[in-house]
Design a protein around this motif. Structure first.
Motif, PDB file in Angstrom:
ATOM      1  N   SER A 191      -0.214  -8.605   2.972  1.00 48.34           N
ATOM      2  CA  SER A 191      -1.062  -7.489   2.572  1.00 48.34           C
ATOM      3  C   SER A 191      -2.360  -7.511   3.373  1.00 48.34           C
ATOM      4  O   SER A 191      -3.405  -7.921   2.864  1.00 48.34           O
ATOM      5  CB  SER A 191      -1.370  -7.580   1.065  1.00 48.34           C
ATOM      6  N   ARG A 199      -5.510  -8.803  -2.514  1.00 49.80           N
ATOM      7  CA  ARG A 199      -4.729  -9.429  -1.434  1.00 49.80           C
ATOM      8  C   ARG A 199      -4.204 -10.790  -1.883  1.00 49.80           C
ATOM      9  O   ARG A 199      -3.051 -11.159  -1.601  1.00 49.80           O
ATOM     10  CB  ARG A 199      -5.633  -9.567  -0.187  1.00 49.80           C
ATOM     11  N   THR A 202      -1.388 -10.354  -4.614  1.00 46.56           N
ATOM     12  CA  THR A 202      -0.166  -9.863  -3.974  1.00 46.56           C
ATOM     13  C   THR A 202       0.547 -10.984  -3.234  1.00 46.56           C
ATOM     14  O   THR A 202       1.781 -11.104  -3.280  1.00 46.56           O
ATOM     15  CB  THR A 202      -0.499  -8.720  -2.999  1.00 46.56           C
ATOM     16  N   SER A 304      -1.253   0.849  -5.180  1.00 46.92           N
ATOM     17  CA  SER A 304      -1.116  -0.456  -5.832  1.00 46.92           C
ATOM     18  C   SER A 304      -0.717  -0.221  -7.283  1.00 46.92           C
ATOM     19  O   SER A 304      -0.733   0.912  -7.768  1.00 46.92           O
ATOM     20  CB  SER A 304      -2.420  -1.258  -5.758  1.00 46.92           C
ATOM     21  N   ASN A 314      -0.505  -5.029  -4.199  1.00 45.05           N
ATOM     22  CA  ASN A 314      -0.750  -4.012  -3.176  1.00 45.05           C
ATOM     23  C   ASN A 314       0.583  -3.532  -2.600  1.00 45.05           C
ATOM     24  O   ASN A 314       1.066  -4.034  -1.597  1.00 45.05           O
ATOM     25  CB  ASN A 314      -1.605  -4.579  -2.045  1.00 45.05           C
TER      26      ASN A 314
END
Length: 680
Positions: A191, A199, A202, A304, A314
């Motif tokens: 991501s 980030r 994810t 998201s 994300n």
């Protein structure tokens, strides 16, 4: 073509062969998830199928139940608590609750325990330059800690790595040297977007899904091969677009929420077929009611989504709101003596009391059985025979002074009202007037409950599509294959930055062409997420023109931003400069799609005759000790013809679902066999 949707209670399997839709439903097995999938595939036959499209809540359920593998998390020193802090947002209902705790925080059920989250000495600046070099000796020492803790995978998210991945790449090499060949995800590949927390979360989910799905995918592939399947195995992502299995396993975080998304795509596809492009979609299964919106024939897509409150992933995803209202929702007595339904569910095991699998508390399925909407014999396509005595015993076991008739009636009304509230809230959240939208009722329990919300939500009509019990799986046969690449780069939309913006899109398109391979049936769609300079919130999916990004193209991008911003917020600030944040390209590869056969019109010598008459209890007047009986005709859906009109109360049976047309309503059969339910 064949498609499978693995749900929390049942695994739905659909095949499209020789112009016919073939279906089956198998109970989900949490101990061996691939087993029911292969069983369903074997029942319908996979030999000669060109594609096998797969959606599942397997990974989602693992996160929700915390039945997760042990992994480590590496981040820049001083930021190890980023996963505990999240975005420091509270849900509305918890703003004033001093006892509220984040579901994945260290004080509750963390996704990664704090002792497995290690800080690494390094630092990059916001422009990607190195402020502190990676301390490899210290990194090895931290990895030794993880090795002694027997982690089975590692997620890496360093500050500003989305601009420069050099430290993350080297750290991944050190992971291999110290821990061996364990799954390892780095945020700059998973991501590469701004905002550290999203980030990081994810990347953690990606590592977990690699461990969960890699073995599952291999087992599924081997099982299908043994059954004679030689076609393309695809996994659906969170927007219900298809990704080849090999590509899906590269970044499996994208498939964690694929099951519910497929239903929205099915609604959009079928709605376009019958000329209804504004839809409220409600998928009522055994555990939840998943609600989404289709406007102008297109699902609403977010950049998201949340697996739990503030647990962000994300990934492009159809915007779906889930409430704990399904066939397995448990009926209970509240603290004030009121009847409650959900959000707890009996799930597949032990299931509702009537399943005879050890369940002792009543559920919505027990409620409908007691009323007479569903029959004890031949439930779920003949897989189960229901025990109405067990349902009655479960209701009688509730600690309340209500009579049996009141218990069942109020449980039914609460189940319907929960769904009506969910549908209405989603409509308001998306700024649509439900009176202008049709409500699509699908999922095994949707058609028997959702027509009753007509008088509460006041939507235009309720549409029950063909094969509603497996409609989400059908959506997988109406999806395109899509490859997506995105990059974050804070670039002012000015003529001077045109070369930099063009370089970003050129790099992404080159990467996508390598993924797509040699095919001519591909469309590249560009977009960006941007904001007015100084804003912290981005406006997503702003259209970007094709071709070289020059000064004229940048001017077009600025105009597109203001148009999109105005359509979403009602305001326009053309005097303010615009900054691009995330740039995106989607490569859409068109695929063959399912076709719905037409239903013939009834002949003059073919009268519409019900198969029987049944008595529905508890829906009429129950005052004075009565059981509120209503007489209802029962029809087999396969015998209905286009143009048939069925006044309520009516029950329409089919193998894997039951439709209840209430008193004061009537159903009309459409040209594809859909049921259009309106007020008389």
């Amino acid at each position: 073509m064949i498609a499978v949707d693995v749900g929390g209670t049942f695994t739905d399997v659909v095949a499209w062969r020789d112009g016919k839709i073939l279906t089956t439903k198998v109970s989900t097995d949490y101990t061996e998830v691939a087993g029911p999938v292969l069983k369903g595939a074997q029942l319908l036959g996979v030999e000669g199928s060109a594609v096998f499209n797969h959606a599942s809540t397997h990974g989602l359920n693992a996160v929700i139940t915390r039945k997760l593998p042990k992994i480590g998390f590496l981040t820049t020193e001083g930021h190890r608590d980023i996963l505990d802090m999240g975005r420091v947002w509270r849900p509305t209902e918890a703003i004033l609750d001093p006892h509220w705790r984040r579901s994945f925080g260290d004080a509750s059920r963390p996704i990664v325990d704090r002792y497995l989250r290690r800080g690494i000495r390094e630092r990059l600046t916001s422009d990607g330059s190195v402020l502190f070099e990676l301390d490899e000796e210290q990194a090895r020492a931290e990895l030794e800690v993880l090795r002694r803790c027997d982690v089975t995978g590692v997620a890496i998210c360093l500050i500003n790595a989305y601009v420069n991945p050099v430290h993350e790449i080297r750290l991944r090499e050190l992971v291999t040297e110290v821990l061996g060949d364990v799954p390892c995800s780095i945020s700059s590949e998973v991501s590469p977007l701004a905002k550290e927390y999203a980030r990081a979360s994810t990347t953690v989910i990606d590592t977990l899904m690699k461990i969960i799905y890699t073995k599952y995918s291999a087992s599924l592939g081997e099982g299908l091969t043994e059954l004679g399947f030689t076609g393309q195995l695809n996994f659906a992502d969170c927007a219900a677009t298809l990704v080849p299995a090999s590509r899906a396993m590269d970044l499996p975080f994208r498939i964690v929420f694929s099951g519910p998304a497929a239903g929205t795509v099915a609604c959009a596809h079928f709605g376009d077929l019958i000329g209804e492009t504004d839809l409220l979609c409600a998928d009522v299964g055994g555990t939840s009611c998943d609600i989404s919106v289709v406007t102008g024939g297109a699902p609403f897509v977010n950049t998201s989504f949340e697996l739990e409150h503030d647990l962000v992933v994300n990934a492009l995803a159809n915007d779906i709101s889930s409430i704990g209202a399904g066939g397995g929702s448990i009926v209970a007595i509240g603290q004030s003596g009121e009847i409650l339904v959900g959000p707890d569910s009996a799930r597949a095991q032990p299931g509702p009391a009537c399943y005879g699998r050890g369940g002792t508390v009543p559920t919505t399925t027990d409620t409908c059985l007691m009323i007479g909407i569903i029959e004890p014999e031949g439930f779920a396509g003949g897989e189960l025979d229901l025990d109405i005595t067990a349902s009655e015993r479960a209701f009688e076991g509730l600690d309340t002074d209500f009579s049996l008739a009141q218990r069942v009636r109020y449980a039914y009304e609460m189940a319907v009202n929960n769904m009506a509230e969910g549908v209405f809230n989603v409509a308001i959240k998306n700024g649509v007037d439900p009176r202008d939208y049709s409500l699509v009722a699908f999922g095994a329990a949707g058609p028997m409950l959702l027509p009753a919300v007509l008088d509460t939500v006041h939507c235009k009509q309720v549409i029950v599509p063909p094969n509603p019990g497996l409609f989400s799986a059908i959506g997988l046969l109406a999806a395109d294959q899509v490859f997506t690449v995105n990059r974050s780069a804070y670039l002012l939309l000015s003529p001077d930055e045109a070369p930099s913006i063009d370089a970003v899109f050129t790099e992404m398109e080159t990467q996508l062409r390598e993924q797509v391979g040699d095919t001519t049936a591909v469309t590249f769609l560009r977009s960006m997420d941007a904001h007015l300079v100084g804003q912290s919130w981005d406006t997503p999916f702003v259209p970007v023109p094709d071709g070289v990004i020059d000064a004229d193209a940048v001017a077009t991008m600025v105009t597109s931003f203001h148009d999109t911003y105005e359509s979403r917020s009602g305001n326009r600030f053309e005097a303010m400069p615009v900054e691009g944040v995330t740039f995106r390209i989607r490569a859409v590869v068109e695929t063959s799609k399912i076709e719905f056969p037409h239903v013939p019109v009834r002949r003059a010598d073919e009268p519409l005759i019900p198969v029987r008459t049944t008595t529905l209890r508890f829906l009429g007047d129950i005052d004075g000790g009565g059981d509120g009986a209503q007489e209802a005709h029962v029809y087999e859906r396969s015998t209905l013809r286009a143009g048939d009109v069925l006044p309520g109360p009516t029950i329409i049976d089919e193998g894997l679902s039951t439709t209840h047309v209430g008193a004061g309503q009537q159903a009309t059969v459409g040209e594809y066999g859909e049921l259009i339910i309106r007020r008389k």
